[in-house]
Every structure is written in structure tokens, then in C-alpha cells.
Design an enzyme around this catalytic site. Sequence first.
Site, PDB file in Angstrom:
ATOM      1  N   GLN A 109       0.819  -1.142  -0.023  1.00 29.58           N
ATOM      2  CA  GLN A 109      -0.027  -0.031   0.018  1.00 29.58           C
ATOM      3  C   GLN A 109       0.809   1.276   0.099  1.00 29.58           C
ATOM      4  O   GLN A 109       0.340   2.157  -0.085  1.00 29.58           O
ATOM      5  CB  GLN A 109      -0.787  -0.005   1.224  1.00 29.58           C
ATOM      6  CG  GLN A 109      -1.762  -0.991   1.249  1.00 29.58           C
ATOM      7  CD  GLN A 109      -2.729  -1.102   2.739  1.00 29.58           C
ATOM      8  OE1 GLN A 109      -3.418  -0.433   2.986  1.00 29.58           O
ATOM      9  NE2 GLN A 109      -2.093  -2.085   3.595  1.00 29.58           N
ATOM     10  N   ASN A 110       2.352   1.029   0.044  1.00 33.17           N
ATOM     11  CA  ASN A 110       3.139   2.139   0.190  1.00 33.17           C
ATOM     12  C   ASN A 110       3.400   2.675  -1.123  1.00 33.17           C
ATOM     13  O   ASN A 110       3.593   2.045  -2.243  1.00 33.17           O
ATOM     14  CB  ASN A 110       4.393   1.905   1.229  1.00 33.17           C
ATOM     15  CG  ASN A 110       4.104   1.172   2.276  1.00 33.17           C
ATOM     16  OD1 ASN A 110       3.031   1.627   2.910  1.00 33.17           O
ATOM     17  ND2 ASN A 110       5.066   0.453   2.969  1.00 33.17           N
ATOM     18  N   ASP A 112       6.060   4.903  -1.310  1.00 27.33           N
ATOM     19  CA  ASP A 112       7.541   5.502  -1.028  1.00 27.33           C
ATOM     20  C   ASP A 112       8.677   4.580  -1.801  1.00 27.33           C
ATOM     21  O   ASP A 112       9.644   5.315  -1.879  1.00 27.33           O
ATOM     22  CB  ASP A 112       8.001   5.359   0.440  1.00 27.33           C
ATOM     23  CG  ASP A 112       7.825   4.040   1.085  1.00 27.33           C
ATOM     24  OD1 ASP A 112       7.899   2.846   0.545  1.00 27.33           O
ATOM     25  OD2 ASP A 112       7.442   3.885   2.172  1.00 27.33           O
ATOM     26  N   HIS A 127      -1.405   1.654  -4.264  1.00 23.77           N
ATOM     27  CA  HIS A 127      -1.901   2.792  -4.165  1.00 23.77           C
ATOM     28  C   HIS A 127      -1.004   3.592  -5.016  1.00 23.77           C
ATOM     29  O   HIS A 127      -0.814   4.927  -4.549  1.00 23.77           O
ATOM     30  CB  HIS A 127      -1.860   3.416  -2.636  1.00 23.77           C
ATOM     31  CG  HIS A 127      -3.125   2.682  -1.762  1.00 23.77           C
ATOM     32  ND1 HIS A 127      -2.721   2.492  -0.382  1.00 23.77           N
ATOM     33  CD2 HIS A 127      -4.218   2.193  -2.126  1.00 23.77           C
ATOM     34  CE1 HIS A 127      -3.974   2.080   0.075  1.00 23.77           C
ATOM     35  NE2 HIS A 127      -4.747   1.716  -0.957  1.00 23.77           N
ATOM     36  N   CYS A 156      -2.647  17.671 -22.747  1.00 22.85           N
ATOM     37  CA  CYS A 156      -4.099  18.096 -22.747  1.00 22.85           C
ATOM     38  C   CYS A 156      -3.856  19.729 -21.959  1.00 22.85           C
ATOM     39  O   CYS A 156      -5.100  20.282 -21.888  1.00 22.85           O
ATOM     40  CB  CYS A 156      -5.041  17.420 -22.084  1.00 22.85           C
ATOM     41  SG  CYS A 156      -4.757  17.248 -20.410  1.00 22.85           S
TER      42      CYS A 156
HETATM   43  P1  OAD Z   1      -1.637   3.102   9.142  1.00 22.19           P
HETATM   44  O1  OAD Z   1      -1.169   4.494   9.601  1.00 22.19           O
HETATM   45  O2  OAD Z   1      -3.281   2.975   8.898  1.00 22.19           O
HETATM   46  O3  OAD Z   1      -1.105   2.027   9.917  1.00 22.19           O
HETATM   47  C1  OAD Z   1       0.297   1.728  10.138  1.00 22.19           C
HETATM   48  C2  OAD Z   1       0.266   0.515  10.960  1.00 22.19           C
HETATM   49  O4  OAD Z   1       1.650   0.104  11.071  1.00 22.19           O
HETATM   50  C3  OAD Z   1      -0.320   0.559  12.298  1.00 22.19           C
HETATM   51  O5  OAD Z   1      -1.187  -0.663  12.511  1.00 22.19           O
HETATM   52  C4  OAD Z   1       0.991   0.479  13.092  1.00 22.19           C
HETATM   53  O6  OAD Z   1       0.658  -0.461  14.390  1.00 22.19           O
HETATM   54  C5  OAD Z   1       1.971  -0.323  12.427  1.00 22.19           C
HETATM   55  N1  OAD Z   1       3.423  -0.082  12.838  1.00 22.19           N
HETATM   56  C6  OAD Z   1       4.069   0.960  13.283  1.00 22.19           C
HETATM   57  N2  OAD Z   1       5.280   0.743  13.327  1.00 22.19           N
HETATM   58  C7  OAD Z   1       5.623  -0.431  12.826  1.00 22.19           C
HETATM   59  C8  OAD Z   1       6.801  -1.254  12.430  1.00 22.19           C
HETATM   60  N3  OAD Z   1       7.963  -0.824  12.965  1.00 22.19           N
HETATM   61  N4  OAD Z   1       6.561  -2.570  12.138  1.00 22.19           N
HETATM   62  C9  OAD Z   1       5.241  -3.008  11.571  1.00 22.19           C
HETATM   63  N5  OAD Z   1       4.176  -2.416  11.820  1.00 22.19           N
HETATM   64  C10 OAD Z   1       4.186  -1.079  12.371  1.00 22.19           C
HETATM   65  O7  OAD Z   1      -0.903   2.850   7.747  1.00 22.19           O
HETATM   66  P2  OAD Z   1      -1.540   1.730   6.412  1.00 22.19           P
HETATM   67  O8  OAD Z   1      -2.327   0.713   7.169  1.00 22.19           O
HETATM   68  O9  OAD Z   1      -0.461   1.892   5.495  1.00 22.19           O
HETATM   69  O10 OAD Z   1      -3.584   5.469   1.762  1.00 22.19           O
HETATM   70  O11 OAD Z   1      -2.558   2.767   5.817  1.00 22.19           O
HETATM   71  C11 OAD Z   1      -3.281   2.377   4.757  1.00 22.19           C
HETATM   72  C12 OAD Z   1      -3.518   3.505   3.610  1.00 22.19           C
HETATM   73  O12 OAD Z   1      -4.259   4.618   4.539  1.00 22.19           O
HETATM   74  C13 OAD Z   1      -2.424   4.120   3.238  1.00 22.19           C
HETATM   75  O13 OAD Z   1      -1.777   3.458   2.402  1.00 22.19           O
HETATM   76  C14 OAD Z   1      -2.860   5.660   2.746  1.00 22.19           C
HETATM   77  C15 OAD Z   1      -3.707   5.949   4.152  1.00 22.19           C
HETATM   78  O14 OAD Z   1      -4.545   6.591   3.872  1.00 22.19           O
HETATM   79  C16 OAD Z   1      -3.495   5.946   0.629  1.00 22.19           C
HETATM   80  O15 OAD Z   1      -2.397   6.751   0.550  1.00 22.19           O
HETATM   81  C17 OAD Z   1      -4.300   5.856  -0.683  1.00 22.19           C
END
Ligand code: OAD
Length: 252
Positions: A109-110, A112, A127, A156
Site C-alpha cells: 500500500q506504500n 514510497d 496505491h 491536454c
Molecule cells: P496506518 O497508519 O493506518 O497503519 C500503520 C500500521 O503500522 C499501524 O497498525 C501500526 O501499528 C503499524 N506499525 C507501526 N510501526 C510499525 C513497525 N515498525 N513494524 C510493523 N508495523 C508497524 O497505515 P496503513 O495501514 O499503511 O492510503 O494505511 C493504509 C492506507 O491509508 C495508506 O496506504 C494510505 C492511508 O490513507 C493512501 O495513500 C491511498
Amino acid sequence: MSKLEHSSAELPLTLASVLIEAKRWVVMTGSGVSAESGVPTFRDAQSGLWAQYEPQQLATPEAFESNPEIVWQWYQWRRKLIRKTTPNAAHTVLARLQRLKPELILVTQNVDGLHQRAGSTEVIEFHGCIERNKCFGCEKRGPKSDSSYPPTCNTCNGLMRPDVVWFGENIPTAALTASSDAVNACDVFFSVGTSSLVYPATALAKMALSRKATTIEINPNSTPLSTRMDFTLQGPAGLWLPVIASLFDKNS
Ligand code: OAD
């Protein structure tokens, strides 16, 4: 299979034997995987981007339409921040696991690009990718830009925007199809560093759960899916993924 929670970095023996046997792995990563590189997550209290900024004003097509400069500059800030970071142990171990297990499918989903910088070649970008640009009007891709105002499309004349998925937008069809196909065929599904709050990404994990693939979550915190997973490895990705890769070290 029993539900196990392990806070010491020792894999349950039942999981180790499943992982050694299983060929078709799907690994879905979220922003937690890049947290140890210094890239902010979205929903962690205080440090998460959505604790400091309003997603509706920065990550929607409507926001870009009403204030392209602000949205563009926020992405330029994130681009600069990400460029200064380097892949961490979780990224490099996943790249190594992909070489060891050619059938491993990595879905992220990253946006980066850290998986690719760590050496992963095949990455399904669910994403999109923050470094790429595309036209807000005709969607044609355009070159990178360091300007402080969105450049214009040479086809465009529309405004260019980052090639990422905003709230309310569809997942790129190729990414959705490839990841759904992979989950439909997988023996093992990992959910690593994601809060499992965003759809349709979370639907992939739910699909794996309903297929009875072995499901594993790696996260220091619990998520809505933690109790449904076969294994919950509590802790950072940079701790657990090297432990998993060590199963495939010749001398272990
Ligand atoms: P979130 O910020 O919602 O969740 C990050 C998760 O990573 C949390 O559950 C943390 O507990 C966990 N975490 C933190 N540090 C960690 C580590 N060192 N190792 C493992 N886990 C760790 O981020 P996402 O789930 O990626 O969408 O969010 C999903 C989507 O929401 C993103 O892709 C973005 C955002 O809006 C778009 O940009 C479309």
C-alpha cells in the site's frame, strides 16, 4: 490452527514448518514497514500523518481541484522526506525472500518506493507511486518535477498530480487484478505494518482468511483483523521479518 501471540522473537514451530513447506506466499505491506526508515505512518497517534493533516484537504480529487498548489506542495514535502530515507531490515529481507521464493508476491500500500530501492523487482503498487506524476485530466504520465506549482500536461494542458490513489478513487485495475489473483492462489498470507482499516486493501486479507490460507499479521499493535489471523507476531517488521528469513539460511 491455534491463535498464538508471540512477543519474544521466536517463531512458533507450527508456523515455521508451514512457511518452509509453503510455496505461494503473498505479503501485503503498509506504512508500518517504512516506519523504521523514518517515513511517517498515517494513523499512529501523534506521529501519523492523519493525526496532523486532514485527509479530505490533501488526499482527494476534490482537494486538488479546489487547491492544487497546497496539495502539490504537501506531496513535494513528502517526496523530499522520503528521498532522504533508506530501506530498513524489513525491506531488504523481503527483497531477499523474493529471491529465495520466486513465487512470493509482494503487494504494498506504500507509495514510497522503498521496497524497490531495497532490491525488490516485482512489487504490486496498490496505491500508486509518489515519485510518478500523471495528468489530473487525461491521466497521461509525465516526468518528475521539483517545481512548487503543479506542472502542466504536454498533451491536454491539464495539471499534473502525483500518481497515487486518493480517497474516493479506484485502485489501478492491473494492481487489483494481480493482487486478487495472487491471494486466490496463495498458501500463506502476511499482513505487515498495516492498520487493516483501508479498503479495498483490507479485502485482500479478508479474502485470504476466507480461503483458509495460513494468515500471519506482523504489527506492534492490534488491528481489527488480529484476532482472526492464524498467527499474530507482535512487534516491528524489522524484528520479525529477519527471523522469518533466517528459516531459509543454509546453516539454520
Ligand atoms: P496506518 O497508519 O493506518 O497503519 C500503520 C500500521 O503500522 C499501524 O497498525 C501500526 O501499528 C503499524 N506499525 C507501526 N510501526 C510499525 C513497525 N515498525 N513494524 C510493523 N508495523 C508497524 O497505515 P496503513 O495501514 O499503511 O492510503 O494505511 C493504509 C492506507 O491509508 C495508506 O496506504 C494510505 C492511508 O490513507 C493512501 O495513500 C491511498
